[in-house]
Enzyme design. Structure first.
Site, mmCIF file in Angstrom:
data_model
loop_
_atom_site.group_PDB
_atom_site.id
_atom_site.type_symbol
_atom_site.label_atom_id
_atom_site.label_comp_id
_atom_site.label_asym_id
_atom_site.label_seq_id
_atom_site.Cartn_x
_atom_site.Cartn_y
_atom_site.Cartn_z
ATOM 1 N N HIS A 1 0.833 -1.204 0.000
ATOM 2 C CA HIS A 1 0.000 0.000 0.000
ATOM 3 C C HIS A 1 0.869 1.257 0.000
ATOM 4 O O HIS A 1 0.727 2.127 -0.854
ATOM 5 C CB HIS A 1 -0.913 -0.031 1.229
ATOM 6 N N GLU A 2 1.801 1.338 0.952
ATOM 7 C CA GLU A 2 2.623 2.552 1.055
ATOM 8 C C GLU A 2 3.574 2.666 -0.140
ATOM 9 O O GLU A 2 3.848 3.766 -0.618
ATOM 10 C CB GLU A 2 3.397 2.565 2.374
ATOM 11 N N HIS B 1 1.692 4.330 -2.880
ATOM 12 C CA HIS B 1 1.757 5.797 -2.704
ATOM 13 C C HIS B 1 3.129 6.313 -3.148
ATOM 14 O O HIS B 1 3.238 7.334 -3.819
ATOM 15 C CB HIS B 1 1.554 6.155 -1.225
ATOM 16 N N GLU C 1 -4.794 7.584 -3.255
ATOM 17 C CA GLU C 1 -5.243 6.311 -2.692
ATOM 18 C C GLU C 1 -5.462 5.274 -3.799
ATOM 19 O O GLU C 1 -5.275 4.075 -3.574
ATOM 20 C CB GLU C 1 -6.532 6.542 -1.885
#
Lengths: 505, 505
Positions: free
Chosen positions: B268-269, B272, B298
């Site tokens: 997820h990070e 980003h 997101e």
């Protein structure tokens, strides 16, 4: 505004400047701990911008107005009170900063960045001629800086020295260093001809980095470094930096095949850290909350590294723990053996690898040479030979190359003339402070042997840390020890320690 | 000054502002990774000062003069060119900032700091009444903010939403979310009544943190995160922050008894981070170098976490490696088993622990409630019961306590109204982008199964990252996928994935 209000404005202004300075320090800390490599250009731009903000705040016209009013104020008349020292020293700093023409400040900044790059390339190529033009430029610029900020009758060199060591006099250092030099040369001669010699091969076994890391934390914590108000990290060139009144970061280095690097590197930086953690936090960013001089700072690191950390008593206390920490390497080591290995003397060419006895000789050579460079008595053409000659005379070894000789230190390439002597000053002060603390506490070694470090730290807090920058280094030494600075305590301390290790008479 | 010169002045001004903003971001990164605890007060002072500097630079009168000139410039007439978008969006930001009275800005800043402290205490005490007064104050203040910045006919809530998601319309979101909700509720019902269920106890064994750390680096690097221009660290609440054009820091969390936390947290990070690393570095600090919206941000994290990271193809590729990395736990695991375990659905009370299917239902509840709070249709007296009722209706579970209900999120205490919907927007956009990329690349899963992630990343770079903030989220989606945003791709993607795991018809 009345005087109280004006002082409050001054204080707020300086406090806000410190917020930005601390931010720049954080950016530099991050750069040296873990910043991604690709971020270097932006980070340089960022730090330069922050330093520019700090410079313009430090030369803001409002400061001059406030200070002109405050020097008349009764509350500021005692030069060593919090208020008096603040007004006096901020004024001094302000006047010095405004004496430097903007052109010169920028030329120095630019030459410093370029100089370090050129130096690095020259050292790698082992070619002094690559560095010489940059060195000439830097000497010219620093001479100009020294002349601009010199007070009546001062040499440019002394003015530069006073940037790092306010109030220090070259003539006095020359005397003290001369007596130190002759005593050290004699002592080293005795050591080298002693029939007892020290075998430190045990320290060159493989020491796991993880275990060294934990051990470094143990040592720093034991002597009083407060991890609620600080951190210990890893870097290639150890240092200590302060990012706020309760945020001191120390950095050490781990070598897998040479244990002393991390042990004494950590004790050294933790010594710096204890000083920073002991400065009055309420006055952070102002003279009563700042360190007195680089020499005093170094005295704190050297005191913990050498006077405490290399003492027999220290290893009496820590021998069981170091045996447990490194059972594969040191399970059978004795206290005497640890003490001897950590105090082995061997003259060598490189300052940063020098033992405690020869270290100051390295500094004395640089002190002599940089004075001659600054006055013009020595040209950069003659520097490499002068360097080699002095090494041969003073330390007894002639460097085979520029990289192991005149190119070994970054300092001159970064414009740091007058900086080297603060290292030896630190050593001298550390021994003189330790002697006074020893007398006052009825024997530091007895406490050290029991692992009790707090009385010594409290003594340093009271006699040195609590005063911030309100007294000069000379004044601090005089007040704390009752005597002016001399070489005697350091010589005595080294002689006592080495007598035990090398069985000298 | 001519237009070129004026534009350069504007650009330099914004670039310098970005230097300070990045410094504040570094200070916050440090605070959340390793800052000594004692440093918190000074750090807060420091960040507030830096934010103040940024605010005064963002509202400087020179900006208004430059912008008034530049809106007339031909070069600025295309609203989606680098220059045109810069002038247009900087002007919009400037006007918005100057619409907020200083009093309100300060009141919000103060309430935000206090609010989070009060919320934290209330949650620990499981006592909503402790938090209610702070929530009332924050709703009042944010309503004022929304009203101040609202454009013609806009509700305060929509104006706040547009702070995070420029151009988003509440009415449109209400429609899209409604269709999403009914489809999800139906899908979850089918999953819960399916005879095939998933046993994920393997993921709850003890997984050594060191191995998880290395594994996280492997995954981030595999999908393209550039460690020359970024870092991966550890923290308690994972996030991604950018400290410069080549300095993106992602942070993850390791749980020893629940492997998915670090795997999907890292993906997820890193998602980003890939977006931040793909923004045009030359325009760092200006709209062409900035992210488009939180929803778009997101979408990038969710795309890599869910559409890629939870795909069967991903674990086809990584199964051998994960077996080798955790031999004591996963030596015998099959691809199907990994895929099923990482896609297990189980409705629960806590948003941050929710599976992918129920996650959006948590958001939809908050979206409804915060609109009602902001319009005044719902009072904070009635909020806890309204929350519990909605959870029961939508998710099928009634929270037994405030801590597991209305007090679970920090957002409202920090004044973040209109922020929650960007999470679901991100999910919707991620699926729609993935569908378009899949078509354009002729099947992403085939590439993923071979460990080839670069084509997908390049597609995202070209269609999303390269445009910075020059297009709104809606425009980006329309350009990249040829269609307006809808719930269909997300629903289809979830239905396909769960059909395989739960054997749905």
């Amino acid at each position: 505004m009345n005087n109280e209000q004006t002082f409050q404005s001054l204080r707020d202004h300086l406090r806000q400047t410190s917020l930005i300075e601390a931010t720049a320090a954080l950016a530099e800390w991050d750069e040296r701990t873990g910043m991604p490599r690709g971020a270097a250009d932006f980070r340089a731009e960022q730090v330069a911008h922050l330093r520019g903000l700090v410079h313009s705040r430090n030369t803001a016209p409002c400061l001059s107005e406030w200070l002109d009013q405050l020097v008349q104020w009764d509350e500021a008349s005692d030069p060593h009170s919090d208020i008096g020292a603040t007004v006096r020293l901020v004024r001094k700093d302000f006047e010095k900063q405004t004496k430097l023409p903007q052109r010169l400040v920028e030329a120095v900044a630019s030459a410093t960045v370029r100089g370090q790059g050129v130096w690095d390339a020259a050292r790698k190529a082992d070619d002094y001629s690559l560095f010489q033009p940059a060195l000439d430029e830097m000497i010219g610029l620093q001479r100009e800086v020294g002349q601009a900020i010199a007070e009546d009758g001062q040499s440019a060199y002394e003015a530069l020295l006073n940037e790092y060591e306010p109030g220090a006099r070259v003539a006095y250092l020359v005397d003290v260093f001369a007596s130190l030099r002759s005593e050290l040369v004699e002592l080293i001669g005795e050591i080298q001809t002693s029939p007892r010699q020290v075998d430190d091969r045990l320290l060159k076994l493989a020491y796991p980095i993880d275990a060294q890391r934990k051990w470094s934390h143990v040592l720093a914590e034991a002597i009083g470094f407060d991890f609620q108000r600080g951190r210990l990290d890893e870097t290639s060139h150890p240092f200590c930096t302060t990012l706020g009144p309760s945020d001191c970061r120390i950095l050490t280095r781990y070598e897998s095949n040479w244990l002393p690097t991390s042990i004494f590197g950590t004790l050294h930086e933790a010594g710096h850290g204890l000083y920073e953690q002991g400065l009055p936090a309420d006055w952070y960013g102002l003279p009563p909350g700042a360190y007195a001089s680089l020499g005093i700072h170094e005295s704190q690191s050297r005191l913990w590294e050498n006077l405490v950390g290399r003492s027999h008593a220290f290893w009496q206390h820590f021998a069981p723990q170091i045996r447990d920490t490194f059972p594969g390497q040191l399970a059978d080591v004795s206290v005497d053996q640890l003490h001897a290995m950590f105090n082995r003397v061997e003259p060598s060419l490189i300052r940063v690898e020098a033992d405690e006895a020869t270290y100051n000789l390295h500094i004395i050579v640089r002190f002599e040479l940089e004075q001659a460079l600054m006055s013009g008595d020595l040209s950069t053409d003659d520097l490499p030979v002068a360097w080699a000659d002095r090494y041969e005379q003073v330390i007894g070894i002639r460097p085979p190359s520029a990289a192991d000789g005149v190119l070994q230190d970054v300092h001159w390439s970064a414009g740091l003339f007058g900086y080297f002597p603060t290292y030896t000053l630190g050593n001298l002060v550390s021994a003189q402070l330790f002697e006074a603390a020893d007398e006052s506490l009825g024997g530091v070694d007895q406490l050290t042997a029991k692992g009790e470090f707090e009385p010594l730290l409290t003594w340093l807090r009271t006699n040195i840390h609590a005063h911030g920058r309100k007294y000069s280094a000379d004044e601090l030494v005089q007040r704390a020890t009752g005597k002016p600075l001399s070489a005697r305590p350091l010589i005595k301390s080294l002689r006592d320690r080495y007598a035990r290790v090398y069985d000298l008479s």
